[in-house]
Enzyme design. Structure first.
Site, PDB file in Angstrom:
ATOM      1  N   HIS A 157       0.957  -5.670   2.332  1.00  0.00           N
ATOM      2  CA  HIS A 157       1.692  -4.888   3.337  1.00  0.00           C
ATOM      3  C   HIS A 157       3.160  -5.279   3.393  1.00  0.00           C
ATOM      4  CE1 HIS A 157      -2.200  -3.517   5.027  1.00  0.00           C
ATOM      5  NE2 HIS A 157      -2.586  -4.654   4.482  1.00  0.00           N
ATOM      6  N   HIS A 162       0.834  -1.219   0.000  1.00  0.00           N
ATOM      7  CA  HIS A 162       0.000   0.000   0.000  1.00  0.00           C
ATOM      8  C   HIS A 162       0.867   1.268   0.000  1.00  0.00           C
ATOM      9  CE1 HIS A 162       1.008   0.838   4.180  1.00  0.00           C
ATOM     10  NE2 HIS A 162       0.972  -0.476   4.349  1.00  0.00           N
ATOM     11  N   ARG A 216      -5.970   0.625   4.140  1.00  0.00           N
ATOM     12  CA  ARG A 216      -4.883   1.216   3.349  1.00  0.00           C
ATOM     13  C   ARG A 216      -4.559   0.404   2.102  1.00  0.00           C
ATOM     14  NH1 ARG A 216      -2.962  -0.802   8.329  1.00  0.00           N
ATOM     15  NH2 ARG A 216      -0.947  -1.847   8.425  1.00  0.00           N
ATOM     16  N   GLU A 264      -1.249  -6.940   7.308  1.00  0.00           N
ATOM     17  CA  GLU A 264       0.082  -6.675   7.866  1.00  0.00           C
ATOM     18  C   GLU A 264       0.328  -7.641   9.024  1.00  0.00           C
ATOM     19  OE1 GLU A 264       3.024  -6.223   7.856  1.00  0.00           O
ATOM     20  OE2 GLU A 264       3.252  -4.070   7.515  1.00  0.00           O
TER      21      GLU A 264
HETATM   22  C1  3PG Z   1       3.666  -1.151  10.289  1.00  0.00           C
HETATM   23  O1  3PG Z   1       2.835  -2.051  10.507  1.00  0.00           O
HETATM   24  O2  3PG Z   1       4.078  -0.372  11.170  1.00  0.00           O
HETATM   25  C2  3PG Z   1       4.205  -0.965   8.895  1.00  0.00           C
HETATM   26  O3  3PG Z   1       3.211  -1.132   7.992  1.00  0.00           O
HETATM   27  C3  3PG Z   1       5.345  -1.913   8.622  1.00  0.00           C
HETATM   28  O4  3PG Z   1       6.239  -1.657   9.596  1.00  0.00           O
HETATM   29  P1  3PG Z   1       7.756  -2.141   9.680  1.00  0.00           P
HETATM   30  O5  3PG Z   1       8.447  -1.711   8.419  1.00  0.00           O
HETATM   31  O6  3PG Z   1       8.238  -1.410  10.894  1.00  0.00           O
HETATM   32  O7  3PG Z   1       7.729  -3.621   9.885  1.00  0.00           O
END
Ligand code: 3PG
Length: 250
Positions: free
Chosen positions: A184, A11, A62, A89
């Site tokens: 994600h 996203h 998202r 995610e």
């Molecule tokens: C989150 O969930 O904070 C981001 O979408 C991905 O986070 P990260 O790159 O810190 O794993």
């Protein structure tokens, strides 16, 4: 010679990416920049001649918004879209909502990197009585309660994503469909780890940039023949570096 291909898209920048907060299953919308990124991805896919038969997204806003803005550019709003929690995610547990840099100030950058990128060390879990327990969210009403996480490491994410890859996405690809998967950072890291057989050590350094189409090519057995990002390679490198740096102290 490549027989099949698939396009993955993380996203665009979300409101919490912009604020540098751990997001996970928390549902946020795209930032204005994220909307522009999603449109740009759609324009790029159109320019490169990509046409899809089937779309997959997570059940998080998202990702769905990213597809909708990209679809507007590609003129493909009519396509079937299958949404699954399995593409969500990675669940960020009790870190959800915290600022990544502030967390690094408090616990150290090394600890934050372990929480963000290690294969098998999960962040501290949400308390089951926390209002944010996914069991309280009606969008997960159809998911068996014991499958709903209170935190996840990448290994846990692999366990719920890869069955979906086999049961749905891979089947479509093998049936000759052109598939777009909008998901994600870490659900896509799970798929990349699986497809390229990335080691637990190397997966630590893999960062997926927002809203850059990632094309995988496969042989007739759906064995990966390699992958590439569409667009300006220097820009993409900078975007990946920016993702890695989110865990740095201010
Ligand atoms: C989150 O969930 O904070 C981001 O979408 C991905 O986070 P990260 O790159 O810190 O794993």
């Amino acid at each position: 010679l490549a027989k099949y291909r698939v396009v993955f898209l993380r996203h665009g920048e979300s409101q919490w990416n912009k604020e540098n907060r751990f997001t996970g299953w928390h549902d946020v919308t795209l930032s204005q920049k994220g909307v522009e990124e999603a449109k740009a991805a759609g324009q790029l896919l159109k320019k490169e001649g990509f046409q899809f038969h089937q779309v997959y997204t997570s059940v998080l806003t998202r990702a769905i918004q990213t597809y909708n803005y990209a679809a507007e550019e590609m003129g493909c709003h009519y396509l079937p879209v299958t949404k699954s929690w399995r593409l969500n995610e990675r669940h960020y547990g009790a870190l959800q909502g915290l600022n990544k840099s502030e967390t690094a100030q408090k616990h150290g950058e090394d600890q934050v990197k372990i929480w963000r990128r290690s294969y098998d060390i999960p962040p501290p879990p949400l308390d089951p009585t926390d209002a944010r327990n996914p069991a309280n969210d009606r969008r997960y009403a159809d998911v068996p309660k014991d499958a709903l996480p209170l935190t996840e490491c990448l290994k846990d994410t692999v366990v719920r994503v890869i069955p979906f890859w086999h049961d749905h996405i891979a089947k479509d690809i093998l049936a000759g469909k052109n598939v777009l998967v909008v998901a994600h950072g870490n659900s896509l890291r799970s798929i990349v780890k699986y497809l390229d057989n990335v080691s637990e050590k190397d997966i630590l350094e893999l960062n997926i940039p927002t809203s850059v189409p990632l094309v995988y090519e496969f042989d007739s057995n759906l064995k990966s023949l390699g992958s590439y990002y569409l667009g300006d390679q220097e820009e993409i490198r900078k975007k990946m570096e920016a993702v890695a740096k989110q865990g740095a102290k201010k």
